[in-house]
Scaffold this motif. Sequence first.
Motif, PDB file in Angstrom:
ATOM      1  N   LEU A   1       0.818  -1.209   0.000  1.00 38.98           N
ATOM      2  CA  LEU A   1       0.000   0.000   0.000  1.00 38.98           C
ATOM      3  C   LEU A   1       0.856   1.265   0.000  1.00 38.98           C
ATOM      4  O   LEU A   1       1.748   1.421   0.846  1.00 38.98           O
ATOM      5  N   THR A   2       0.531   2.179  -0.928  1.00 38.16           N
ATOM      6  CA  THR A   2       1.240   3.457  -1.027  1.00 38.16           C
ATOM      7  C   THR A   2       0.246   4.581  -1.297  1.00 38.16           C
ATOM      8  O   THR A   2      -0.583   4.478  -2.210  1.00 38.16           O
ATOM      9  N   LEU A   3       0.336   5.639  -0.512  1.00 39.80           N
ATOM     10  CA  LEU A   3      -0.460   6.842  -0.748  1.00 39.80           C
ATOM     11  C   LEU A   3       0.240   7.753  -1.731  1.00 39.80           C
ATOM     12  O   LEU A   3       1.469   7.870  -1.729  1.00 39.80           O
ATOM     13  N   GLU A   4      -0.567   8.440  -2.543  1.00 36.43           N
ATOM     14  CA  GLU A   4      -0.028   9.320  -3.580  1.00 36.43           C
ATOM     15  C   GLU A   4      -0.926  10.544  -3.737  1.00 36.43           C
ATOM     16  O   GLU A   4      -2.153  10.420  -3.799  1.00 36.43           O
ATOM     17  N   SER A   5      -0.329  11.706  -3.806  1.00 36.93           N
ATOM     18  CA  SER A   5      -1.096  12.935  -3.962  1.00 36.93           C
ATOM     19  C   SER A   5      -1.785  12.992  -5.323  1.00 36.93           C
ATOM     20  O   SER A   5      -1.204  12.609  -6.344  1.00 36.93           O
ATOM     21  N   ALA A   6      -3.039  13.458  -5.329  1.00 37.48           N
ATOM     22  CA  ALA A   6      -3.810  13.653  -6.567  1.00 37.48           C
ATOM     23  C   ALA A   6      -4.688  14.884  -6.372  1.00 37.48           C
ATOM     24  O   ALA A   6      -5.910  14.795  -6.279  1.00 37.48           O
ATOM     25  N   PRO A   7      -4.097  16.063  -6.294  1.00 35.69           N
ATOM     26  CA  PRO A   7      -4.826  17.274  -5.895  1.00 35.69           C
ATOM     27  C   PRO A   7      -5.800  17.775  -6.940  1.00 35.69           C
ATOM     28  O   PRO A   7      -5.760  17.386  -8.109  1.00 35.69           O
ATOM     29  N   THR A  43      -9.578  18.697  -3.602  1.00 35.59           N
ATOM     30  CA  THR A  43      -9.089  19.546  -2.517  1.00 35.59           C
ATOM     31  C   THR A  43      -7.587  19.675  -2.717  1.00 35.59           C
ATOM     32  O   THR A  43      -6.996  18.931  -3.506  1.00 35.59           O
ATOM     33  N   PRO A  44      -6.929  20.606  -1.995  1.00 36.74           N
ATOM     34  CA  PRO A  44      -5.480  20.750  -2.186  1.00 36.74           C
ATOM     35  C   PRO A  44      -4.693  19.484  -1.870  1.00 36.74           C
ATOM     36  O   PRO A  44      -3.649  19.230  -2.472  1.00 36.74           O
ATOM     37  N   GLY A  45      -5.192  18.679  -0.921  1.00 39.04           N
ATOM     38  CA  GLY A  45      -4.456  17.488  -0.525  1.00 39.04           C
ATOM     39  C   GLY A  45      -5.074  16.183  -0.955  1.00 39.04           C
ATOM     40  O   GLY A  45      -4.653  15.120  -0.480  1.00 39.04           O
ATOM     41  N   SER A  46      -6.041  16.215  -1.850  1.00 42.24           N
ATOM     42  CA  SER A  46      -6.694  14.973  -2.280  1.00 42.24           C
ATOM     43  C   SER A  46      -5.662  13.933  -2.695  1.00 42.24           C
ATOM     44  O   SER A  46      -4.663  14.247  -3.339  1.00 42.24           O
ATOM     45  N   SER A  47      -5.934  12.678  -2.335  1.00 40.19           N
ATOM     46  CA  SER A  47      -4.955  11.628  -2.568  1.00 40.19           C
ATOM     47  C   SER A  47      -5.641  10.349  -2.995  1.00 40.19           C
ATOM     48  O   SER A  47      -6.864  10.188  -2.863  1.00 40.19           O
ATOM     49  N   VAL A  48      -4.832   9.407  -3.485  1.00 42.59           N
ATOM     50  CA  VAL A  48      -5.292   8.064  -3.809  1.00 42.59           C
ATOM     51  C   VAL A  48      -4.375   7.075  -3.107  1.00 42.59           C
ATOM     52  O   VAL A  48      -3.225   7.385  -2.784  1.00 42.59           O
ATOM     53  N   LEU A  49      -4.914   5.885  -2.866  1.00 34.75           N
ATOM     54  CA  LEU A  49      -4.142   4.812  -2.247  1.00 34.75           C
ATOM     55  C   LEU A  49      -3.977   3.701  -3.258  1.00 34.75           C
ATOM     56  O   LEU A  49      -4.958   3.132  -3.739  1.00 34.75           O
ATOM     57  N   ARG A  50      -2.734   3.384  -3.571  1.00 36.32           N
ATOM     58  CA  ARG A  50      -2.444   2.331  -4.546  1.00 36.32           C
ATOM     59  C   ARG A  50      -2.177   1.017  -3.825  1.00 36.32           C
ATOM     60  O   ARG A  50      -1.473   0.984  -2.807  1.00 36.32           O
ATOM     61  N   LEU A  51      -2.740  -0.053  -4.373  1.00 33.53           N
ATOM     62  CA  LEU A  51      -2.530  -1.402  -3.853  1.00 33.53           C
ATOM     63  C   LEU A  51      -1.867  -2.231  -4.939  1.00 33.53           C
ATOM     64  O   LEU A  51      -2.340  -2.260  -6.080  1.00 33.53           O
TER      65      LEU A  51
END
Length: 312
Positions: free
Chosen positions: A204-210, A213-221
């Motif tokens: 699992l890795t979090l990645e910014s996808a603004p 919102t300014p900090g919107s993110s996605v989580l990759r599996l």
Amino acid sequence: MAEENERVQTMVLGDVEVIRIVEWHEPFAPTSGMFPGVDTEVWKSNENWLAPDHWQPEGDLAVLALQTWVLRSAGRTVLVDTAVGNGRERPGMAPFHRRQGDFLGLLAQAGVRPEDVDVVVNTHLHVDHVGWNTVDADGQWVPTFPHAQYLIPAADDFHYGPDNAYGNGRQEVDRLIYEDSIAPVHRAGQAVLWEGAHHIDEHLTLESAPGHTPGSSVLRLASGSDRAVFAGDLLHSPVQILHPCCNSNACLDPRQAVASRRRILARAAEQRELLIPAHFGGTGAVEVRKKADGFTLGPWATTHPLKGQPAS
């Protein structure tokens, strides 16, 4: 709409068990207001698969799910977003205002007690993604998950926190959300702010996808041959796969939101990542395919109702 026995569902991706907790699945808002860039004909021409899970033709209403994804990964329990919460003051937000739901009971059906949770991921800090971060304990908001590390995008924490002083799209209700759902996590020393990317474990890795919102993110599996992306509010409806240039009315930076959406969809199509946004009905997860200069939907994921079990 999700039946009672369908509110807790499961699937397995590689070595990761994925449990879907559906807090709410109902008609939410007129499509013309929520997706102003999507023509009415788009909904009508796709009615055979949009209705009833994603669109209610009577009244032309977008149908959304409010849900949390529980990931059992590398020996730990990870929650992706925490829905709306109970007993919150949310003026102007009728579906969420002073809501009373059975979210913790649904977690218990999945065998998850609050003290079992190791990591909470808030993909961004909107009302329907942080509500169960906390619970009311004798008039004080405290973290629901006492042993968990809460991963919070730093850009959103600044934007919605007190330092932003109501600037750049921050509203009064955002102050309430921060005060009852985010600030208590900070006070408890359980908040971890991150930016850019954040590695949780080998899967699992979090990645910014603004943009939303300014900090919107996605989580990759990534586990074995399986790939998935928990996409938060990058999309609210499957019609945005067909028309990725169309934002929801809640995107703070529309241009940046479109760029993030196109980037994540392109990678999902190229790498066969299962797309798992925060609000999709149906089974909640769908494959994406490249089509000419755009995208189309592939097969929906198969999930199975999880029979109730005592929390371990």
